[in-house]
Scaffold this motif. Structure first.
Motif, short mmCIF file in Angstrom:
data_model
loop_
_atom_site.label_atom_id
_atom_site.label_comp_id
_atom_site.label_asym_id
_atom_site.label_seq_id
_atom_site.Cartn_x
_atom_site.Cartn_y
_atom_site.Cartn_z
N TRP A 1 -14.30 46.63 135.23
CA TRP A 1 -13.11 45.78 135.14
C TRP A 1 -12.95 44.96 136.39
CZ3 TRP A 1 -8.64 46.44 138.24
CH2 TRP A 1 -7.55 45.60 137.91
N HIS A 2 -12.46 43.71 136.22
CA HIS A 2 -12.17 42.84 137.34
C HIS A 2 -10.68 42.56 137.34
CE1 HIS A 2 -12.05 39.15 139.83
NE2 HIS A 2 -13.13 39.72 140.45
N PRO A 3 -10.04 42.42 138.53
CA PRO A 3 -8.60 42.20 138.57
C PRO A 3 -8.12 40.96 137.84
CG PRO A 3 -9.38 42.88 140.72
CD PRO A 3 -10.61 42.66 139.88
N SER A 4 -9.03 40.05 137.58
CA SER A 4 -8.60 38.87 136.83
C SER A 4 -8.27 39.18 135.38
CB SER A 4 -9.70 37.79 136.91
OG SER A 4 -10.91 38.29 136.32
N ASP A 5 -8.72 40.33 134.87
CA ASP A 5 -8.45 40.72 133.47
C ASP A 5 -7.09 41.43 133.42
OD1 ASP A 5 -8.48 41.38 130.85
OD2 ASP A 5 -10.19 42.78 130.98
N LEU B 1 -11.21 44.89 147.08
CA LEU B 1 -12.37 43.99 147.04
C LEU B 1 -11.94 42.55 146.77
CD1 LEU B 1 -15.45 43.77 147.15
CD2 LEU B 1 -15.50 44.28 144.68
N CYS B 2 -10.95 42.41 145.94
CA CYS B 2 -10.44 41.07 145.63
C CYS B 2 -9.80 40.43 146.85
CB CYS B 2 -9.47 41.15 144.49
SG CYS B 2 -8.83 39.55 143.92
N PHE C 1 -4.78 36.38 145.27
CA PHE C 1 -3.58 37.04 145.82
C PHE C 1 -2.57 37.35 144.71
CE2 PHE C 1 0.49 37.10 148.07
CZ PHE C 1 0.20 38.01 149.08
N HIS C 2 -2.41 36.50 143.72
CA HIS C 2 -1.51 36.76 142.59
C HIS C 2 -2.00 37.94 141.74
CE1 HIS C 2 1.13 33.45 143.44
NE2 HIS C 2 0.14 32.51 143.28
N TRP C 3 -3.35 38.05 141.63
CA TRP C 3 -3.87 39.20 140.85
C TRP C 3 -3.47 40.54 141.48
CZ3 TRP C 3 -9.48 36.80 140.79
CH2 TRP C 3 -9.48 35.67 139.93
N VAL C 4 -3.47 40.50 142.81
CA VAL C 4 -3.10 41.76 143.51
C VAL C 4 -1.60 42.04 143.37
CG1 VAL C 4 -3.00 42.89 145.75
CG2 VAL C 4 -5.03 41.57 145.11
N LEU C 5 -0.80 40.98 143.58
CA LEU C 5 0.64 41.22 143.53
C LEU C 5 1.15 41.53 142.12
CD1 LEU C 5 2.07 38.55 146.00
CD2 LEU C 5 1.62 40.96 146.39
N ASP C 6 0.37 41.21 141.08
CA ASP C 6 0.79 41.57 139.72
C ASP C 6 0.84 43.08 139.51
OD1 ASP C 6 1.10 38.94 139.04
OD2 ASP C 6 -0.89 38.74 138.11
#
Length: 830
Positions: free
Chosen positions: A577-581, A614-615, A631-636
């Protein structure tokens, strides 16, 4: 020549004086001309007793000197008040007139004297006195007349003490009014010789009726005791006979309590010789010797007593026979009385027993009638011979059972008529539920089962499983309803969760606890486990939480065995899985409150945080061309991760690079307005929760300090006008915002605590106290549906199952329930 010739007769002597007559009488002539006359010789008794010696009634008594006749001492003696003594002339005058002062007296008159004495008046001896006192007592007339010569002190003293003239003395005027009156006796006899001598005043003051006849009889009765000759008195004494009636004999027999096993004939033949005393005594039955002390005067005469009776009429054989007949008759009377009393007691006992039997007969008759009525109702139930469709319906059977419980409750309980439901209701209910599909119509037959629950369920029986001693209602559900549900669950698809959950929730209030547990644990939970094992998060389009979470209110902690396999499968699916998903976050978000905090944090640290780190490492910070998507992927994931984990992630992987870029920018003649906008832009990316974290606040304050040092030191050569003031203003503004935010946060916390205290108030019981503590520590405290232990409601306190009993918290251990304190419970829940 007698003395009368010497002195002559004095016929005309003074009246009123008694003198002895000296004339020659017949007795004198007989005495003189009889040489063999009986001369009186003084006896020993006369010498001893004198004038009180007894005289022979046949003896010719010579008149005493003075011609007075001997007085009769047998006349009763009465003591009366002394009175005036009258002279002989007055007494003679009263006799001549034929009057008597006491004509009404009933006492016997004195016998007339043998010779009437003459009266003569002795003027010289008496003088001119018309009366003299007898015994020195004067008449009551004129008493107190001497007071007229005084000042009346006596009368005054009496009046001061309450005396009223004309009334008697004393507090209640009970004293006599007149002085004691004296009554003149007719003759010269002794006191009582002339009968009753009471005056009219004494009769009024002391109204006692005297019975002269009774006094005469009593006197004559006691007169015999004055005789000195016992033989003479005994000879004249009449024999005294004693009689006893049959009633007296029976009463005596009851008091004495005679009880013997021998018959009357045997008692009559027993002769008992009593030699315990000084004399030998002979008894003719044991009953006589037993009663010798109780009635000694009526016992059989002893031998010495018989000898004392004299030999003139000594017939011992006749006396023995008569005594024997008397004893036999007494025994017969007593035996008859005992038999009669026994028969009366038997009659009373039989009458009482008859009444008891009659009452019992009435009770039995009533019971028979009630049993016949019960039998008539029972016969209305369908039997094996009843053709299908012709017997009573389920509603009619319910009405029959209600009638039995209402009108014939004792027979219903005594004969166990509730067990008839197994044979009567079960076939009808099976037939009605044969074509029922619980997933399509969950409330079908619900009212009928509820009606039978009110009829058949017994609160005295607490069944915990299928056994022979099961409650009739529980047996009805176990044998009729459970098979239908077992068939339904076996063909049920767990992913179609709605209809099955609705069916269980609708029927849960009517199901006993053990049947509901059996349905959930033995039928539904295995199906869920099997379906969870077959679930693949990569290929299944339906999320697993959509068909697992609806069972949480019913199964609760029973779903714990399903969570490890689900976490394992989710972990395997997140390896690539990637944080963009963003789909991963949608799948994991429903499980955040289901998994325990520790398990959820471990799952995030293992599978999500490394991907986010990693992101951030790959994030390039470029003030001129910044890419914000990583950065938005992390804060989600801010709501999914704990604040401490997210702050640590940003500290290690973001702020280090961010501060380095700021320092390099300030060293190359920057535009402080752009730096200010850049700083404010990055800070606006963080939420208030993150900005309230001390580490995040420290990093932003560090950036402000770097900018202030750069402005104050003049690094970079040329500095824009007003840059220092702008940076100082920014620093002051940010510091003021931080201060205001902290003050607002403290105010909110204080208001929330105050509001929670007002709304909750003082806990009224131990359960409210536990709930308040759970709210303060952010612990879930809620009751478990349809879960009880020994009748006590079970609760979940975080992950711990507890129940409350008498103000004590019991925690479920490995084998038993353990009491614990509230603070220990909070520590275990955290």
């Amino acid at each position: 020549m007698s003395m009368s010739h010497l002195y002559g007769r004095r016929d005309e002597e003074e009246e009123g004086v008694e003198v002895e007559s000296f004339e020659v009488t017949d007795w004198d002539l007989a005495n003189e001309f009889n040489p063999d006359r009986h001369r009186h010789r003084q006896t020993k008794e006369q010498a001893t007793y004198g004038i009180w010696a007894d005289r022979d009634s046949d003896e010719d008594e010579r008149p005493s000197f003075g011609g007075k006749r001997s007085k009769d001492y047998t006349v009763p003696v009465n003591f009366v008040s002394a009175g005036l003594r009258k002279t002989a002339a007055e007494e003679k005058q009263l006799k001549g007139e034929g009057g008597s002062d006491d004509s009404d007296d009933d006492g016997p008159a004195a016998p007339p004297p043998s010779r009437a004495p003459k009266k003569l008046q002795m003027g010289n001896f008496r003088g001119n006195q018309s009366q003299r006192f007898a015994g020195g007592i004067q008449s009551g007339h004129g008493i107190g007349s001497w007071e007229k010569h005084t000042r009346g002190i006596g009368q005054k003293l009496l009046q001061k003490m309450g005396y009223q003239p004309g009334k008697g003395l004393g507090k209640n005027a009970q004293g006599i009014v007149n002085p004691i009156e004296a009554k003149v006796r007719k003759g010269k006899g002794a006191v009582g010789a002339y009968g009753n001598e009471r005056t009219q005043q004494s009769l009024q003051d002391f109204p006692v009726v005297d019975s002269d006849e009774e006094e005469e009889k009593e006197f004559q009765k006691e007169l015999g005791q004055w005789r000195k000759d016992p033989a003479g008195s005994a000879g004249k004494k009449k024999p005294k006979y004693s009689y006893r009636t049959a009633d007296e004999l029976r009463a005596k027999g009851k008091v004495a309590g005679r009880a013997t096993a021998a018959s009357a004939g045997e008692l009559a033949q027993v002769k008992v010789i009593d030699m315990t005393g000084r004399e030998q005594k002979v008894y003719y039955s044991y009953s006589q010797i037993s009663n010798k002390h109780s009635v000694p005067d009526e016992g059989p005469p002893s031998m010495s007593t018989r000898d004392q009776k004299g030999s003139c009429f000594a017939l011992p054989e006749l006396e023995h026979n008569l005594q024997l007949l008397i004893d036999l008759t007494e025994q017969d009377i007593l035996q008859s009385a005992r038999r009669l009393q026994h028969e009366k007691d038997v009659v009373v006992s039989l009458s009482h027993e008859s009444r008891a039997l009659q009452n019992r007969l009435d009770t039995e008759q009533d019971a028979i009638q009630r049993m016949e009525a019960v039998l008539a109702l029972v016969e209305r139930f369908p039997s094996g011979e009843t053709p299908p469709g012709e017997g009573p319906t389920l509603q009619e059977c319910a009405r029959i059972f209600e009638t039995l419980q209402t009108d014939y409750y004792e027979e219903y309980k005594m004969m166990g008529l509730a067990d008839l439901a197994v044979a009567v209701v079960h076939p009808l209910l099976k037939e009605k539920l044969h074509f029922w599909d619980p997933l399509k119509d969950s409330s079908y037959c619900l009212e009928d089962i509820g009606q039978w629950r009110a009829i058949l369920e017994s609160r005295d029986m607490h069944s915990s499983g299928p056994d022979s001693n099961m409650d009739p209602y529980h047996r009805l559900l176990w044998e009729v309803w459970i098979p239908v549900m077992r068939t339904c669950v076996s063909g049920w698809q767990p992913r179609m969760v709605g209809p099955m959950v609705d069916c269980v929730e609708v029927w849960a209030p009517l199901l006993p606890l053990w049947i509901l547990d059996h349905l959930l644990e033995q039928l539904i939970l295995p199906r869920l486990q099997r379906e969870a094992n077959n679930w693949n998060p990569l290929t299944d389009t339906v999320p697993i939480h959509s068909w697992i979470h609806p069972w949480l209110p019913l199964l609760q902690s029973r779903l714990e065995p399903l969570y490890p396999p689900i976490r394992s499968k989710l972990s395997n699916a997140l390896q690539r899985w990637h944080p963009s998903d963003a789909s991963a976050r949608l799948i994991l978000q429903p499980w955040k409150d289901v998994f325990t905090p520790g398990a959820w944090e471990a799952f995030m640290v293992k599978n999500i945080i490394p991907k986010l780190a990693l992101c951030l490492e790959e994030l390039v910070i470029n003030p001129h061309q910044q890419q914000m998507e990583p950065f938005h992927w992390v804060l989600d994931w801010e709501g999914m991760l704990s604040p401490s984990s997210l702050v640590s992630l940003l500290d290690k992987n973001f702020f280090t690079k961010w501060l380095q870029v700021l320092c390099s920018w300030l060293s190359n003649s920057p535009n402080y307005e752009e730096i200010t906008k850049w700083y404010l832009g990055w800070k606006s990316m963080f939420s208030d929760v993150l900005l309230a974290q001390p580490l995040i606040k420290e990093k932003f304050n560090e950036a402000l300090d770097i900018m202030n040092r750069a402005v104050s030191s003049g690094i970079g050569g040329y500095m824009q006008p007003g840059a220092r003031e702008n940076i100082a203003y920014l620093t002051q503004t940010e510091r003021r915002k931080d201060f205001q935010y902290e003050a607002m946060q403290e105010r909110r916390d204080a208001e929330s605590v105050a509001h929670r205290g007002i709304s909750a108030g003082v806990p009224t019981n131990f359960k409210d106290l536990i709930q308040a503590k759970a709210e303060e520590n952010n612990i879930v405290f809620m009751p478990l549906v349809a879960k009880r232990h020994e009748g006590k409601q079970l609760y979940t306190f975080g992950r711990i199952v507890i129940y409350i009993d008498r103000g004590v918290v019991f925690v479920q251990g490995e084998k038993t329930w353990v009491p614990t304190s509230l603070q220990s419970l909070i520590d275990m829940a955290k």
